[in-house]
Write a protein that holds these residues in place. Structure first.
Motif, PDB file in Angstrom:
ATOM      1  N   ARG A  30       0.858  -1.182   0.000  1.00 25.12           N
ATOM      2  CA  ARG A  30       0.000   0.000   0.000  1.00 25.12           C
ATOM      3  C   ARG A  30       0.892   1.228   0.000  1.00 25.12           C
ATOM      4  NH1 ARG A  30      -0.989   1.919   5.089  1.00 25.12           N
ATOM      5  NH2 ARG A  30      -3.153   2.448   4.575  1.00 25.12           N
ATOM      6  N   MET A  56      -3.755   1.159  -6.471  1.00 26.80           N
ATOM      7  CA  MET A  56      -4.174   0.239  -5.409  1.00 26.80           C
ATOM      8  C   MET A  56      -5.580  -0.302  -5.650  1.00 26.80           C
ATOM      9  SD  MET A  56      -2.642   1.927  -1.876  1.00 26.80           S
ATOM     10  CE  MET A  56      -3.172   3.631  -2.156  1.00 26.80           C
ATOM     11  N   THR A 108       4.179  -0.652   3.573  1.00 27.85           N
ATOM     12  CA  THR A 108       3.717   0.619   3.028  1.00 27.85           C
ATOM     13  C   THR A 108       4.855   1.375   2.363  1.00 27.85           C
ATOM     14  OG1 THR A 108       2.069   0.781   4.804  1.00 27.85           O
ATOM     15  CG2 THR A 108       2.599   2.819   3.632  1.00 27.85           C
TER      16      THR A 108
END
Length: 212
Positions: A30, A56, A108
């Motif tokens: 992400r 995403m 992330t």
């Protein structure tokens, strides 16, 4: 898979293009872009956070933009200057806190604003942001004339501050004077860093070769 901070040798080197490519190549990853200057609300879909949301597989809505990029300023300046033009200042501790909450959710990518030495406040640079999050860096560089000097300067700046570079992403510039492979070979003589070539208009599958 780990979390990384995506920074660059300067602005417009392709951070968002590379971050989006890595997201599409790694669906479990992400990304956020906490700070953005030069933001136009009427162009959300083509904005940096809009491109990250699309990569995403998320809808580009005003709420989603705000979740990915809480600090947005209209002036195309360094974040501290852009915020000042709107009578604001960046709350550095709030920025760090937001990032830590997002990092706790899983692997992330945190995309910065501009280059590694961009000012965020009167005393904090992007490099301080990276160091305080204790993240390794994905450093995006172009291959335009002068990029070798810019890349070496930025990499040594980060390394001197104790910031580890996981990889340098050489994003092929449209006006590159030599092949990306030649730029890579020149940089390799001076930098002890892994390098990953991003060909112009690289497809998502081209990013699978970069181990995260």
């Amino acid at each position: 898979m780990n979390s990384y901070f995506v920074t660059a040798t300067g602005t417009d080197t392709g951070k968002t293009f590379c971050t989006a490519g890595l997201l599409r190549a790694n669906p479990s990853l992400r990304a956020i872009k906490p700070l953005l200057s030069g933001y136009s609300p009427e162009h959300d879909e083509g904005s940096d956070p809009g491109l990250l949301l699309a990569a995403m597989g998320q809808a580009v809505t005003s709420e989603a933009i705000a979740a990915v990029t809480p600090w947005r300023y209209q002036a195309p300046l360094s974040p501290d200057m852009a915020a000042a033009q709107e009578g604001q200042s960046i709350d550095y501790e709030a920025l760090i806190g937001f990032c830590r909450v997002e990092l706790a959710k899983g692997p992330t990518l945190i995309e910065g604003a501009g280059g590694a030495a961009v000012p965020l406040t009167g005393v904090k640079l992007t490099a301080d942001w990276i160091a305080d999050l204790n993240l390794q860096v994905l450093l995006v560089s172009g291959t335009y004339l002068g990029s070798i000097s810019h890349c070496i300067t930025t990499a040594e700046f980060l390394l001197r501050r104790g910031i580890s570079i996981h990889a340098i992403l050489l994003n092929e510039s449209t006006d590159a004077p030599v092949s990306t492979e030649e730029t890579q070979a020149a940089l390799a003589r001076y930098l002890p860093c892994r390098m990953f070539i991003v060909k112009r208009n690289a497809a998502p599958e081209d990013f699978k070769g970069l181990e995260l």
